[in-house]
Scaffold this motif. Structure first.
Motif, short mmCIF file in Angstrom:
data_model
loop_
_atom_site.label_atom_id
_atom_site.label_comp_id
_atom_site.label_asym_id
_atom_site.label_seq_id
_atom_site.Cartn_x
_atom_site.Cartn_y
_atom_site.Cartn_z
N TYR A 105 0.83 -1.20 0.00
CA TYR A 105 0.00 0.00 0.00
C TYR A 105 0.87 1.26 0.00
O TYR A 105 0.51 2.27 -0.60
CB TYR A 105 -0.97 -0.01 1.18
CG TYR A 105 -2.04 -1.10 1.07
CD1 TYR A 105 -2.07 -1.93 -0.05
CD2 TYR A 105 -2.98 -1.28 2.06
CE1 TYR A 105 -3.03 -2.92 -0.16
CE2 TYR A 105 -3.96 -2.28 1.94
CZ TYR A 105 -3.97 -3.10 0.83
OH TYR A 105 -4.92 -4.08 0.72
N GLY B 103 2.97 6.28 -5.56
CA GLY B 103 2.86 6.48 -7.00
C GLY B 103 3.52 5.38 -7.81
O GLY B 103 3.73 5.53 -9.01
N CYS B 104 3.84 4.27 -7.15
CA CYS B 104 4.42 3.15 -7.90
C CYS B 104 3.34 2.56 -8.82
O CYS B 104 2.27 2.18 -8.37
CB CYS B 104 4.93 2.08 -6.94
SG CYS B 104 5.46 0.59 -7.78
N ARG B 105 3.63 2.53 -10.11
CA ARG B 105 2.64 1.99 -11.05
C ARG B 105 3.23 0.91 -11.95
O ARG B 105 2.73 0.63 -13.02
CB ARG B 105 2.06 3.14 -11.91
CG ARG B 105 1.17 4.10 -11.11
CD ARG B 105 -0.08 3.42 -10.57
NE ARG B 105 -0.92 4.29 -9.79
CZ ARG B 105 -0.82 4.46 -8.47
NH1 ARG B 105 0.11 3.81 -7.78
NH2 ARG B 105 -1.64 5.26 -7.82
N PRO C 181 -1.02 10.86 -1.66
CA PRO C 181 -0.17 10.14 -2.60
C PRO C 181 1.02 11.01 -3.01
O PRO C 181 0.96 12.23 -2.87
CB PRO C 181 -1.08 9.89 -3.80
CG PRO C 181 -2.17 10.89 -3.68
CD PRO C 181 -2.32 11.23 -2.23
N PHE D 294 -5.40 0.73 -10.33
CA PHE D 294 -4.79 2.03 -10.10
C PHE D 294 -4.12 2.56 -11.36
O PHE D 294 -3.31 3.47 -11.31
CB PHE D 294 -3.76 1.94 -8.96
CG PHE D 294 -4.37 1.80 -7.59
CD1 PHE D 294 -4.60 2.93 -6.81
CD2 PHE D 294 -4.74 0.57 -7.08
CE1 PHE D 294 -5.17 2.82 -5.55
CE2 PHE D 294 -5.31 0.44 -5.83
CZ PHE D 294 -5.53 1.58 -5.05
N LEU E 87 1.88 1.81 -3.53
CA LEU E 87 0.80 2.43 -4.31
C LEU E 87 0.66 3.91 -3.97
O LEU E 87 0.52 4.75 -4.84
CB LEU E 87 -0.52 1.70 -4.06
CG LEU E 87 -0.58 0.25 -4.59
CD1 LEU E 87 -1.84 -0.45 -4.08
CD2 LEU E 87 -0.55 0.24 -6.11
N ASP E 88 0.71 4.22 -2.67
CA ASP E 88 0.60 5.62 -2.26
C ASP E 88 1.80 6.44 -2.72
O ASP E 88 1.73 7.66 -2.81
CB ASP E 88 0.47 5.72 -0.74
CG ASP E 88 -0.95 5.37 -0.26
OD1 ASP E 88 -1.87 5.42 -1.09
OD2 ASP E 88 -1.12 5.09 0.94
#
Ligand SMILES: Cc1ncc(C[n+]2csc(CCOP(=O)(O)OP(=O)(O)O)c2C)c(N)n1
Ligand code: SF4
Lengths: 631, 311
Positions: free
Chosen positions: A233, A239-241, A407, A265, A236-237
């Motif tokens: 998490y 900004g890992c995409r 984020p 996401f 993701l927060d």
């Protein structure tokens, strides 16, 4: 029996649903206002074989599994019942009951499924006799029959939970609610009936035990999370995409959570051919302007040594996760250890450069993963989150608001096209991506596709535009610049309001315990007990491995007479790192080590400390004490 | 506004734009076949209409890997055998980029063999040029996976007992959707093939025969060669796997008998690329993920999306 604390162990066969049942159980207790902590034990086997999960719950924060346990729910291993001919199952029938009795605390409660254990099995393990000696309270119930009557045999988990609820005085409605949320239709109906029926049946016992857990209350809404959840998490927060990986226990948890969520996401998850590819893909994605991560456990991380070095040399931001299990080689896949520290610090050739974090608990796993992304992208350097099977797998309740974070989609030291047009270019038109001069060592980058930003990223030593160069002056300037980054990272981390290093115990204590990674909270619990028992002890939990938090550790070590470093490996890797980084303290630092695949329990740390100050070895043979130099 | 205004620019492109104005002298030996690849690639770029700023060239290690130093575009000179995974991810991250990968026969068919197989299988939309000189050049002349059986080198003093790999057959079996063999001594065909390969939406593999006059003196200079498309002897359908496989097998066998057959061997224009498949599945967004970091769009928070599952 420690009143107020339930230490519940559910035991059965792998694949019997022990995991999900225990999660629901923990969640129900959490909803009733208690603090919970779960510990997962599983063998390297997919179906069958003895497994258990512990849930510890109290009306005050619980940060470790505790010592032993006080409530056993023994379900029976359904896969051990009908071994195929010639299969190597052996007779494991009684294991869920027999295997667990040794750690059951005095005065504990046992519920076992008479549907699975026959009388001769029970006689064989002398349950009655032992129960008398240990003051155990035994409640046999035919959970299997109950499950069969209203549903299917697998639902005996639910029956066991219903019985537990009655025996610890919990309102069954907390459990009903979860069944209703998780299931529907006939399955839900059947489970509800089984739950209630078991609750009724167990309520009819004449209770001889006094294990009643209170109902607590939480000030904020709580979430039940694992360390792996926290890492995923946080990514993701951050900004890992993009994630690329290859399965290996226990890293698979983070990989799975990310893979299941990334597309929602707007991100990309790739399962690829091997770990070299995995890290190389993450590198390629990051180079192309997407925040990316990869990871593995020790064996797979070994393969990542190459792309790790490439990330360092090309100054491509990269976040890697290393989930430790017992090694070397494939070691013990499902067992925990902290023996990959040196591997992660020193892997890859040359004077290489990376930042390593080792979170001590769930909150830190989130915080440090956020920091790992920020540092990787601000400093264009690989960062590694080093944690272990224990931290990844254990679950705890945390305030929901903890995860309510902004984020961070910043790519760090990356230019926009407008900025590129104003930046320095070589007369050929190439962007000077690797300038020597930036004060903090970071020369901002461009992203392929941006107008005017062309440069060559090279794993060979290169000049300011990225072309291969073996010029000695250039080499020295580039090396100096890359190495300068670490000093600035340390400065930035030290300058933060909240240090990653955690202190526990009286500030002026005479003795110190130094601990890193997942053993922190266990050691802190031990410190409280030691002080209650009249010792004078404090602890420092260290979570930044590289750059090493020199000033903080030095100050701590100066303030104590002696210090025991507690870690789960055979060679005292963190003690070694501390001595190397600080250049002294060989005579002050001793080690309490455990490397049997299990994490420390607080009581073990207490024993280990007490026997060590007397100059002896811990009484229990599962630990080793290594005295300080000159002792 | 797009963060990548360089992508999709429509203008006349001169091949000289691909000549770096820095250290223009290559360190390749005089007479090296690698010059031919560089020349053909530079020639192809204006034809495919891609600018240096929208092109990413990822190379491995070896003499061949130095291609990215002599070609002006965004470049990534990676490590031995690993150009493909780097290239794949860059293309997924930003499908607008023209991504080309290159390396040697040792690099691509030896150390990077696993990546080669899987990149072909997944049919990533990238062009992969393998400089096949049947030798390890940069490390000074050791036997490579394409060296002929019996080839003697300092590390194989008694001659290699191994059959050489069949790169095109391997590629076809793995799933590449465009496969060609060309040669540095045939610049016209080389450029044509490169244009096709780059324009192809899927994994395009070119086994590019290059000569290494320094370490592989025995090897044929790849003349005379036969263009399979021009030759009466070879009439096969490049869209038919079976026929293509036979032609490849033939070409790969004859190479070691001294006859060089080049041309397009396989082309499947219909198979969607990996990126397309993923986008169609909804697994990857339509917009390049890389673009998002420069915009001011909303960024999701786990707290809003996922925490409910845990309460
Ligand atoms: C992991 C690793 N192993 C070995 C090397 C040494 N090395 C550099 S180039 C090369 C062989 C290159 O041969 P090839 O790919 O055929 O390319 P060529 O030089 O012939 O163009 C080797 C073995 C390396 N750089 N990295
Ligand atoms: S060693 Fe061979 S491949 Fe390398 S540059 Fe010289 S001729 Fe070319």
């Amino acid at each position: 029996m420690t009143d107020q604390t339930l230490m519940w162990r559910i035991a059965g066969g792998s694949g019997d649903g022990i995991d999900s049942t225990s999660q629901n159980f923990a969640k129900a207790l959490m909803r009733s206002g208690l603090d919970v902590f779960t510990h997962r034990h599983y063998p390297s086997r997919i179906r069958g074989g003895h497994t258990y999960v512990e849930v510890r719950a109290a009306d005050q924060p619980v940060r470790s599994r505790g010592d032993g346990f006080n409530f056993l729910l023994a379900l029976g291993d359904s896969f051990a019942r009908s071994p195929q001919e010639g299969a190597y199952y052996g007779n494991e029938k009684v294991k869920p009951l027999a295997e667990n009795l040794d750690d059951l605390n005095e005065g504990g409660v046992v519920v076992y499924d008479t549907g699975f254990f026959e009388e001769e099995d029970i006689a064989e393990i002398r349950l009655e006799e032992r129960a008398q000696q240990e003051g155990w309270h035994v409640y046999p119930m035919d959970l299997r029959a109950l499950a069969r009557e209203h549903g299917r045999e697998v639902m005996r988990n639910t029956a066991g939970v219903g019985a537990t609820a009655a025996l610890v005085g919990k309102d069954v409605s907390y459990f009903e609610e979860l069944v209703e949320e998780a299931m529907s239709g006939e399955v839900m109906e059947a489970n509800l009936t089984i739950l209630e029926e078991a609750y009724e049946q167990a309520s009819e016992f004449e209770f001889t035990h006094d294990l009643r857990v209170p109902t607590g209350s939480h000030e904020t809404d709580q979430a039940l999370m694992s360390g792996s959840n926290a890492i995923a998490y946080a990514a993701l927060d951050s900004g890992c995409r993009f994630i690329a990986g290859y399965p290996m226990t226990p890293w698979t948890d983070v990989f799975t959570i990310m893979s299941q969520n990334l597309s929602d996401f707007g991100g990309i998850a790739e399962q690829v051919e091997d770990e070299i590819a995995a890290a190389a893909l993450a590198l390629g994605a990051s180079h192309a302007g997407v925040k990316a991560m990869s990871g593995s456990s020790g064996g797979g991380f070994a393969l990542m040594s190459e792309p790790l070095g490439l990330a360092e040399m090309t100054e491509t931001p990269l976040v890697l996760v290393e989930a430790m299990r017992a090694g070397p080689s494939t070691g013990m896949p499902t067992k925990t250890e902290q023996a990959d520290l040196e591997h992660v610090l020193y892997t890859s050739q040359g004077d290489s450069n990376r930042v390593v974090f080792a979170p001590g608990n769930l909150e830190e796993a989130y915080e440090q993963t956020r920091t790992a992304f920020q540092v990787a992208y601000d400093y264009q350097i690989p960062t590694i989150i080093l944690y272990d099977q224990k931290l990844g797998g254990e679950m705890r309740n945390v305030g929901v608001d903890f995860f309510d974070r902004e984020p961070d989609p910043s790519l760090g030291a990356t230019l926009t096209e407008e900025e590129i047009s104003e930046a320095a270019h070589h007369e050929s038109g190439k962007f000077e991506r690797f300038r020597h001069d930036p004060e903090n060592g970071v020369s901002p980058r461009s992203i392929p596709g941006q107008t005017g930003g062309r440069f060559l990223a090279s794993g060979n030593e290169h000049n300011t535009v990225g072309h291969i160069s073996e010029d000695p002056d250039n080499r020295k300037a580039q090396m100096d610049r890359r190495m300068r980054k670490l000093e600035h990272v340390r400065e930035e981390l030290d300058g933060r309001d909240q240090s990653h290093q955690t202190r526990h115990g009286p500030a002026d204590a005479e003795y110190g315990l130094l601990v890193w990674g997942s053993q922190q909270d266990t050691v802190f619990e031990a410190v409280d007990r030691l002080n209650a028992a009249g010792h004078d002890v404090k602890a420092l939990g260290v979570s930044d491995m590289l750059p090493y938090p020199e000033a903080e550790v030095r100050e701590f070590l100066e303030s104590v007479r002696e210090c025991v470093v507690v870690e789960m490996n055979a060679t005292g890797q963190f003690r070694g790192l501390t001595q190397k980084e600080l250049g002294q303290y060989g005579e002050k630092l001793s080690s309490l080590l455990k490397y049997d695949g299990e994490a420390f329990e607080p009581g073990e740390v207490v024993d280990g400390f007490e026997s060590s100050i007397d100059g002896g070895q811990p009484a229990a043979g599962n630990m080793k004490f290594v005295p300080a130099a000159g002792d | 506004m797009s963060a990548f205004t360089g992508i999709g620019e429509d203008r006349e492109i001169d091949q000289e734009e691909f000549t770096p104005g820095i250290e223009p002298q290559a360190t390749w030996c005089p007479g090296c076949g690698d010059f031919g690849v560089l020349k053909a690639l530079k020639g192809a770029m204006p034809e495919v209409g891609r600018t240096p700023d929208e092109t990413l060239l990822v190379t491995g290690i070896g003499c061949s890997g130095k291609l990215s130093s002599y070609f002006e575009s965004y470049g990534f000179h990676s490590i031995h055998g690993r150009a493909l995974p780097v290239a794949r991810a860059a293309k997924l991250a930003n499908p607008g980029l023209e991504v080309i990968a290159a390396g040697g026969d040792g690099d691509g068919y030896g150390i990077g063999g696993n990546h080669f197989m899987h990149t072909a299988r997944e049919n990533h939309d990238i062009t992969y040029i393998v400089f096949n000189n049947e030798i390890f050049g940069l490390t000074k002349g050791q036997t490579s996976p394409t060296s002929p059986k019996g080839h003697k080198s300092k590390t194989q003093p008694h001659g290699s007992a191994k059959d050489p790999v069949r790169p095109m057959s391997l590629s076809l079996a793995s799933g590449a959707s465009y496969i060609a063999r060309t040669a540095a001594v045939n610049p016209r065909q080389a450029q044509e093939v490169l244009v096709e390969a780059i324009q192809h939406d899927g994994f395009a593999h070119i086994d590019f025969l290059t000569q290494c006059p320094t370490w592989n003196k025995d090897a044929k200079e790849y003349v005379p060669y036969t263009d399979v498309q021009d030759s009466e002897e070879f009439e096969f359908d490049t869209g038919d796997r079976r026929e293509a496989a036979e032609a490849m097998y033939e070409a790969e066998s004859r190479l070691y008998e001294g006859e060089v057959l080049t041309g397009r061997f396989y082309h499947d224009p219909d198979r969607p690329s990996y990126g397309e498949e993923k986008r169609a599945q909804g697994d990857v967004p339509e917009e390049p993920v890389a673009e998002r970091y420069f915009g001011d769009g909303e960024w999701e928070r786990t707290a809003d999306e996922l925490i409910d599952r845990h309460t």
